[in-house]
Design a protein around this motif. Sequence first.
Motif, PDB file in Angstrom:
ATOM      1  N   LEU A  11      -1.111  -4.787  -0.506  1.00 24.52           N
ATOM      2  CA  LEU A  11      -2.439  -4.568   0.056  1.00 24.52           C
ATOM      3  C   LEU A  11      -3.526  -4.900  -0.966  1.00 24.52           C
ATOM      4  N   SER A  14      -4.182  -8.555  -1.374  1.00 22.71           N
ATOM      5  CA  SER A  14      -4.581  -9.278  -0.163  1.00 22.71           C
ATOM      6  C   SER A  14      -5.983  -9.850  -0.284  1.00 22.71           C
ATOM      7  N   PHE A  55      -3.401  -3.557   8.653  1.00 25.84           N
ATOM      8  CA  PHE A  55      -2.812  -4.482   7.683  1.00 25.84           C
ATOM      9  C   PHE A  55      -1.302  -4.455   7.840  1.00 25.84           C
ATOM     10  N   ASP A  78      -1.195 -10.118   6.832  1.00 24.11           N
ATOM     11  CA  ASP A  78      -2.299 -10.379   7.762  1.00 24.11           C
ATOM     12  C   ASP A  78      -3.020  -9.079   8.123  1.00 24.11           C
ATOM     13  N   PHE A  79      -4.309  -9.231   8.437  1.00 24.56           N
ATOM     14  CA  PHE A  79      -5.112  -8.124   8.926  1.00 24.56           C
ATOM     15  C   PHE A  79      -5.310  -8.273  10.430  1.00 24.56           C
TER      16      PHE A  79
END
Length: 232
Positions: A11, A14, A55, A78-79
């Motif tokens: 995270l 990201s 997320f 990916d979000f």
Amino acid sequence: MALNVKQEKRLLGSALFTGCDTQIYRPLIQGLSPMSILKGQRIHSLPRHASALGFLLDGCLDLCNLNGVLFYTLEAGDFFEIEPMFSHIQTILPWNLRARTNTVVTFLDKNVMLSRFEEDPVFARNYMHIRADYTQNLTRQLDHFTAASPGVALALYLLGNHTQYILKLPDGLAGLARRLNISRATLYRALADLEQRQLVAHHEKTVSILDHDGLLAFAYSQSLPQDDFPAE
């Protein structure tokens, strides 16, 4: 349960935290919880996380309409948003999130996001980039669904998703047909046509673009209204 070290690292690494001082965000990340979604499970709504940024920590989620038509695939890193956090347009029919594999997600609350926007303009700009990319990807999907023919839809998908002119299909042509919302038979015919034109080559679960410019020209020419062609 808190995120494990690997999940925290994914995270913080990201796009949302690019250029940010990640040490400042560690207390926030350490307060998040992972949520497991079993393969095949469908999620129509998550009231607690409706106004939140999701997320994907691990796995794969398909974004579908209520009829099961595949619109977009989310992968680890990916979000996503179950409902747009900052839109004033009310959702009429909700989207359906379906786990393609066992999946783990987490959510950043809207109010937390807003406070961070005010404190960190880099964080706010990263979020805008994420949403812009997401919108662009959905626009590409609309291009596939509204394409002049299955062949054009296939060409557009290949042009928009290849890596160094190679598109790998983990779920094979059946998965590609679902993403294009066409039957496998129709996809086979479209693919055979592009191969006959020597624009692409197909082997098992891989499609190679042989002529990128030619494939782009094919998609463009086949998309023009008939009356745009010069009279003979």
